[in-house]
Design an enzyme around this catalytic site. Structure first.
Site, PDB file in Angstrom:
ATOM      1  N   LYS A  15     -18.787  43.838  35.355  1.00  0.00           N
ATOM      2  CA  LYS A  15     -20.069  44.544  35.453  1.00  0.00           C
ATOM      3  C   LYS A  15     -21.070  43.742  36.270  1.00  0.00           C
ATOM      4  CE  LYS A  15     -19.447  46.888  31.042  1.00  0.00           C
ATOM      5  NZ  LYS A  15     -18.719  47.966  31.722  1.00  0.00           N
ATOM      6  N   THR A  62     -15.266  33.829  37.108  1.00  0.00           N
ATOM      7  CA  THR A  62     -14.888  34.109  35.729  1.00  0.00           C
ATOM      8  C   THR A  62     -13.421  33.755  35.523  1.00  0.00           C
ATOM      9  OG1 THR A  62     -15.043  35.767  33.982  1.00  0.00           O
ATOM     10  CG2 THR A  62     -14.468  36.609  36.159  1.00  0.00           C
ATOM     11  N   LYS A  66     -12.633  29.179  36.064  1.00  0.00           N
ATOM     12  CA  LYS A  66     -13.854  28.412  35.781  1.00  0.00           C
ATOM     13  C   LYS A  66     -13.640  26.894  35.812  1.00  0.00           C
ATOM     14  CE  LYS A  66     -16.390  31.697  32.887  1.00  0.00           C
ATOM     15  NZ  LYS A  66     -17.000  31.877  31.569  1.00  0.00           N
ATOM     16  N   GLY A 130     -12.463  27.762  25.898  1.00  0.00           N
ATOM     17  CA  GLY A 130     -13.446  27.629  26.977  1.00  0.00           C
ATOM     18  C   GLY A 130     -14.789  28.255  26.620  1.00  0.00           C
ATOM     19  N   ALA A 131     -14.753  29.397  25.934  1.00  0.00           N
ATOM     20  CA  ALA A 131     -15.996  30.097  25.609  1.00  0.00           C
ATOM     21  C   ALA A 131     -16.853  29.253  24.666  1.00  0.00           C
ATOM     22  CB  ALA A 131     -15.690  31.449  24.981  1.00  0.00           C
ATOM     23  N   ASN A 151     -11.442  26.659  14.019  1.00  0.00           N
ATOM     24  CA  ASN A 151     -10.496  27.258  14.956  1.00  0.00           C
ATOM     25  C   ASN A 151      -9.146  27.457  14.285  1.00  0.00           C
ATOM     26  OD1 ASN A 151      -9.977  28.143  17.658  1.00  0.00           O
ATOM     27  ND2 ASN A 151      -8.655  26.352  17.919  1.00  0.00           N
TER      28      ASN A 151
HETATM   29  P1  ATR Z   1     -11.745  31.532  26.091  1.00  0.00           P
HETATM   30  O1  ATR Z   1     -12.071  31.000  27.462  1.00  0.00           O
HETATM   31  O2  ATR Z   1     -12.011  32.993  25.920  1.00  0.00           O
HETATM   32  O3  ATR Z   1     -12.367  30.708  25.018  1.00  0.00           O
HETATM   33  P2  ATR Z   1      -9.262  30.230  25.504  1.00  0.00           P
HETATM   34  O4  ATR Z   1      -9.778  28.953  26.076  1.00  0.00           O
HETATM   35  O5  ATR Z   1      -7.865  30.651  25.782  1.00  0.00           O
HETATM   36  O6  ATR Z   1     -10.162  31.445  25.977  1.00  0.00           O
HETATM   37  O7  ATR Z   1      -9.506  30.183  23.921  1.00  0.00           O
HETATM   38  C1  ATR Z   1      -9.248  31.271  23.102  1.00  0.00           C
HETATM   39  C2  ATR Z   1      -9.818  30.976  21.716  1.00  0.00           C
HETATM   40  O8  ATR Z   1      -9.664  32.141  20.893  1.00  0.00           O
HETATM   41  C3  ATR Z   1      -9.102  29.845  21.004  1.00  0.00           C
HETATM   42  O9  ATR Z   1     -10.017  29.198  20.145  1.00  0.00           O
HETATM   43  C4  ATR Z   1      -8.034  30.606  20.207  1.00  0.00           C
HETATM   44  O10 ATR Z   1      -7.545  29.909  19.075  1.00  0.00           O
HETATM   45  P3  ATR Z   1      -6.316  28.849  19.218  1.00  0.00           P
HETATM   46  O11 ATR Z   1      -6.921  27.607  19.794  1.00  0.00           O
HETATM   47  O12 ATR Z   1      -5.810  28.681  17.853  1.00  0.00           O
HETATM   48  O13 ATR Z   1      -5.314  29.512  20.149  1.00  0.00           O
HETATM   49  C5  ATR Z   1      -8.842  31.792  19.773  1.00  0.00           C
HETATM   50  N1  ATR Z   1      -8.037  32.977  19.397  1.00  0.00           N
HETATM   51  C6  ATR Z   1      -7.363  33.819  20.216  1.00  0.00           C
HETATM   52  N2  ATR Z   1      -6.771  34.817  19.519  1.00  0.00           N
HETATM   53  C7  ATR Z   1      -7.102  34.605  18.215  1.00  0.00           C
HETATM   54  C8  ATR Z   1      -6.823  35.292  16.983  1.00  0.00           C
HETATM   55  N3  ATR Z   1      -6.065  36.399  16.960  1.00  0.00           N
HETATM   56  N4  ATR Z   1      -7.325  34.773  15.841  1.00  0.00           N
HETATM   57  C9  ATR Z   1      -8.071  33.672  15.855  1.00  0.00           C
HETATM   58  N5  ATR Z   1      -8.387  32.957  16.980  1.00  0.00           N
HETATM   59  C10 ATR Z   1      -7.905  33.422  18.136  1.00  0.00           C
END
Ligand code: ATR
Length: 273
Positions: A15, A62, A66, A130-131, A151
């Site tokens: 967007k 994005t 990043k 990352g977020a 986490n």
């Molecule tokens: P982003 O840049 O969106 O943060 P990322 O760096 O891949 O993407 O991180 C994803 C985050 O969402 C991680 O904290 C991940 O938990 P894990 O470190 O245990 O993988 C979390 N996450 C993703 N799917 C999830 C789920 N179904 N339940 C809980 N945590 C989840």
């Protein structure tokens, strides 16, 4: 005409072009803002090519680029250094490139707009990817009383928390939340779980005791996380659409010196979801 773009993969859903055109209209500027699909292999070449044009002034970056772009820029802002990632590139007068991250300012600006206080608040941040990393610095700058990072994978939460300056900030696994006395003012979901319609596996008692729940994700209807929070009686539930517009507003300000009014832009996006 000054040119901007957003790099990502996928990118068709972004967007950012419409948000920045609305900002430009407010500022009385005419800009070009495109979407650029890149691959891991051609991203740097594509970025370099974009900036060869003299009227290219900046870009957003994005997922999943990043971190890659943070290594490409000449200089990093303090926040980008800590986050280890960049979502905004600014071409400076001297032709060098500054990388910044506006996700944190976007989040705290949105919480401010919603009247959610961070100073002295007890905050639970879900996720350690990352977020989460991208917003930590901005949250800490507003001096919460306590920040707990929880986490699914415990080690990642501990690693992230170890970067923080005080023992008032700790990292744990979801499983340990069972033993935590639930007393949070604000829970922020930074996990990507909402994107796949999943709920982070945290105890209901933790959710139901919080006055406010914020999900960085958004959609045409409340995310499963926010729906669940409502079911458990949480009064204030907010999605991340305002953060999306807030981070874009901060990028726009870095490029043009103009601070857009985010409210009409959030309203417009909300009605088109
Ligand atoms: P982003 O840049 O969106 O943060 P990322 O760096 O891949 O993407 O991180 C994803 C985050 O969402 C991680 O904290 C991940 O938990 P894990 O470190 O245990 O993988 C979390 N996450 C993703 N799917 C999830 C789920 N179904 N339940 C809980 N945590 C989840």
């Amino acid at each position: 005409m000054n040119k901007y773009t957003v790099f990502g993969n996928p990118i068709a859903q972004s967007k950012s072009p419409s948000i920045h055109q609305m900002f430009a209209e407010q500022a009385g500027l005419t800009i070009e803002y495109d979407r650029t699909l890149a691959t891991k292999e051609n991203f740097i070449a594509s970025l370099t090519h974009f900036f060869l044009a003299g009227d290219a002034k900046g870009c957003n970056v994005t997922s999943p680029f990043k971190e890659q772009v943070a290594k490409w820029v000449d200089d990093l802002s303090a926040a980008a250094k800590i986050a280890g990632s960049v979502n905004t590139v600014i071409k400076k007068e001297d032709g060098t490139f500054l990388g910044d991250t506006t996700d944190g300012p976007g989040l705290v600006q949105d919480l401010g707009r919603l009247g959610v206080q961070i100073k002295n608040a007890r905050i639970l941040l879900l996720g350690a990817g990352g977020a989460a990393r991208g917003v930590l610095q901005s949250i800490l700058a507003l001096e919460p009383e306590f920040l707990m990072i929880a986490n699914r994978t415990e080690e990642k939460a501990q690693q992230l928390a170890s970067l923080l300056p005080s023992e008032n900030f700790i990292g744990i696994g979801f499983k340990q939340l069972d033993e935590v006395k639930p007393a949070f003012d604000l829970i922020i979901n930074s996990t990507s779980a909402s994107l796949t319609g999943e709920l982070p596996a945290i105890p209901d008692s933790i959710m139901s005791s919080s006055a406010c729940v914020y999900d960085m994700s958004y959609g045409d209807k409340p995310t499963v996380f926010l729906q669940h929070a409502k079911t458990l009686g949480v009064v204030d539930t907010f999605d991340g659409l305002g953060m999306l517009v807030g981070q874009a507003a901060e990028s726009f300000y870095l490029w043009t010196g103009y601070r857009p009014n985010v409210v009409p832009v959030i309203d417009s996006l909300r009605s088109s979801l």
